[in-house]
Design an enzyme around this catalytic site. Structure first.
Site, PDB file in Angstrom:
ATOM      1  N   ASP A   1       0.830  -1.213   0.000  1.00 44.07           N
ATOM      2  CA  ASP A   1       0.000   0.000   0.000  1.00 44.07           C
ATOM      3  C   ASP A   1       0.863   1.262   0.000  1.00 44.07           C
ATOM      4  O   ASP A   1       2.012   1.243   0.444  1.00 44.07           O
ATOM      5  CB  ASP A   1      -0.918  -0.032   1.232  1.00 44.07           C
ATOM      6  CG  ASP A   1      -2.060   0.963   1.094  1.00 44.07           C
ATOM      7  OD1 ASP A   1      -2.419   1.307  -0.043  1.00 44.07           O
ATOM      8  OD2 ASP A   1      -2.588   1.406   2.125  1.00 44.07           O
TER       9      ASP A   1
ATOM     10  N   ASN B   1     -10.856  -3.350  -5.663  1.00 48.46           N
ATOM     11  CA  ASN B   1     -10.129  -2.353  -6.454  1.00 48.46           C
ATOM     12  C   ASN B   1     -10.829  -1.998  -7.771  1.00 48.46           C
ATOM     13  O   ASN B   1     -10.469  -1.019  -8.421  1.00 48.46           O
ATOM     14  CB  ASN B   1      -8.687  -2.817  -6.742  1.00 48.46           C
ATOM     15  CG  ASN B   1      -7.764  -2.716  -5.539  1.00 48.46           C
ATOM     16  OD1 ASN B   1      -6.784  -3.457  -5.418  1.00 48.46           O
ATOM     17  ND2 ASN B   1      -8.043  -1.801  -4.625  1.00 48.46           N
TER      18      ASN B   1
HETATM   19  C1  FPP Z   1      -2.012  -0.169  -3.340  1.00 50.18           C
HETATM   20  O1  FPP Z   1      -1.572   1.168  -3.300  1.00 50.18           O
HETATM   21  C2  FPP Z   1      -1.508  -0.814  -4.528  1.00 50.18           C
HETATM   22  C3  FPP Z   1      -2.248  -1.437  -5.483  1.00 50.18           C
HETATM   23  C4  FPP Z   1      -3.712  -1.536  -5.449  1.00 50.18           C
HETATM   24  C5  FPP Z   1      -1.608  -2.020  -6.669  1.00 50.18           C
HETATM   25  C6  FPP Z   1      -0.442  -2.899  -6.358  1.00 50.18           C
HETATM   26  C7  FPP Z   1       0.498  -2.885  -7.477  1.00 50.18           C
HETATM   27  C8  FPP Z   1       1.826  -2.791  -7.342  1.00 50.18           C
HETATM   28  C9  FPP Z   1       2.532  -2.719  -6.081  1.00 50.18           C
HETATM   29  C10 FPP Z   1       2.698  -2.721  -8.509  1.00 50.18           C
HETATM   30  C11 FPP Z   1       3.507  -3.981  -8.671  1.00 50.18           C
HETATM   31  C12 FPP Z   1       2.909  -4.709  -9.724  1.00 50.18           C
HETATM   32  C13 FPP Z   1       2.340  -5.882  -9.643  1.00 50.18           C
HETATM   33  C14 FPP Z   1       1.614  -6.405 -10.776  1.00 50.18           C
HETATM   34  C15 FPP Z   1       2.401  -6.675  -8.434  1.00 50.18           C
HETATM   35  P1  FPP Z   1      -2.656   2.320  -3.413  1.00 50.18           P
HETATM   36  O2  FPP Z   1      -2.864   2.614  -4.847  1.00 50.18           O
HETATM   37  O3  FPP Z   1      -3.887   1.912  -2.676  1.00 50.18           O
HETATM   38  O4  FPP Z   1      -1.942   3.501  -2.718  1.00 50.18           O
HETATM   39  P2  FPP Z   1      -2.634   4.621  -1.808  1.00 50.18           P
HETATM   40  O5  FPP Z   1      -3.088   3.947  -0.549  1.00 50.18           O
HETATM   41  O6  FPP Z   1      -1.508   5.575  -1.572  1.00 50.18           O
HETATM   42  O7  FPP Z   1      -3.761   5.217  -2.586  1.00 50.18           O
END
Ligand code: FPP
Length: 265
Positions: free
Chosen positions: A36, A84
């Site tokens: 996250d 998501n």
């Molecule tokens: C959560 O951060 C992250 C995700 C929903 C996507 C996860 C993807 C990756 C870590 C990229 C690596 C690639 C793969 C395919 C594993 P968020 O977007 O919720 O962040 P925030 O809490 O700051 O909004």
């Protein structure tokens, strides 16, 4: 990795850092990560949220490398949850396309390191092209035994339990399962990955302190570790720090020991 060749060790961390010397029994066998903080990390630098996901790919590979170096046997990465889909269509499109690219780009390195890739999640709504890449990576790495990497994509803990309950109900209806014989072990066999170990350590980056529907059944007794570091800034050294903290935890699984010796014994 070809059938008879040995896995290559992953490249060391650029700083030269080495994994801590933990006794094998104190190394978590199964680590689950909620990756996250990508969006906030990117926005804080004036970049679109998707740039955080992009940088997160390198973090994931570094964490996989660090987990292999430490002797972790299973790592589960929460890449896309069933919730998501609520994100903007453009972010969903980006994550799906990016996941496909990451799988294609990284499968050979993962294979060289002896990592077995498994997809954990449900089919409805998941892009067919992503499914195809997942199946290709699974097929390529199916004989690897160094570590299992569960890519949790279109995954939700409640959905997993509901899907298992539905499959059990159908087997009861078809006479393949007796309702009165259902136990925890039976339900576990109907989960997306029946061979998955229980989660020992669940790490969430990005500062929030919740588990967000991740591996609910499997992490019933997981030790929780929350890091304020956003996923793009996280690396294997932070993973090792979390594992050292885990090694100091007192896991009782509901049992208890009296600290005062009972004189009557
Ligand atoms: C959560 O951060 C992250 C995700 C929903 C996507 C996860 C993807 C990756 C870590 C990229 C690596 C690639 C793969 C395919 C594993 P968020 O977007 O919720 O962040 P925030 O809490 O700051 O909004």
């Amino acid at each position: 990795m070809s059938e008879n060749s040995r896995p290559l060790p992953p490249p060391p961390h650029p700083s030269g850092a080495q994994p801590p010397a933990l006794p094998a029994e104190l190394v978590p066998q199964h680590v689950a990560v909620v990756m996250d903080g990508n969006g906030r990390w990117a926005n804080a630098q004036g970049l679109p949220r998707t740039e955080g996901h992009r940088v997160g790919e390198a973090t994931l590979m570094d964490v996989v490398a660090g987990a292999v170096e430490l002797g972790v046997k299973e790592l589960s990465a929460y890449a896309f949850s069933t919730e998501n889909w609520k994100r903007s269509p453009s972010e969903v499109r980006f994550i799906m396309g990016f996941t496909r690219t990451v799988l294609r780009q990284q499968r050979d390195d993962l294979n060289d390191w002896g990592v077995q890739v498994r997809w954990v999640g449900r089919t409805p709504r998941l892009w067919k092209s992503v499914l195809r890449e997942l199946h290709t990576a699974e097929e390529l790495t199916k004989n690897n035994t160094t570590m299992t990497l569960n890519m949790c994509i279109n995954y939700g803990g409640r959905a997993e339990i509901a899907d298992a309950a539905r499959a059990m109900a159908m087997d009861v209806r078809e006479g393949r399962l007796k309702a009165e014989s259902i136990t925890e072990k039976t339900l576990a066999k109907y989960l997306y990955s029946p061979t998955m170990r229980d989660v020992d350590l669940l790490i969430r980056t990005g500062g929030e302190q919740r588990t967000s529907n991740f591996l609910m059944w499997e992490s019933a007794y997981a030790e929780l570790y929350f890091s304020d570091i956003a996923w793009p800034d996280f690396d294997r050294r932070h993973l090792w720090k979390a594992c050292q903290a885990y090694a100091r935890r007192d896991r009782r699984f509901g049992g208890a020991k009296d600290a005062v010796i009972d004189q009557s014994e």
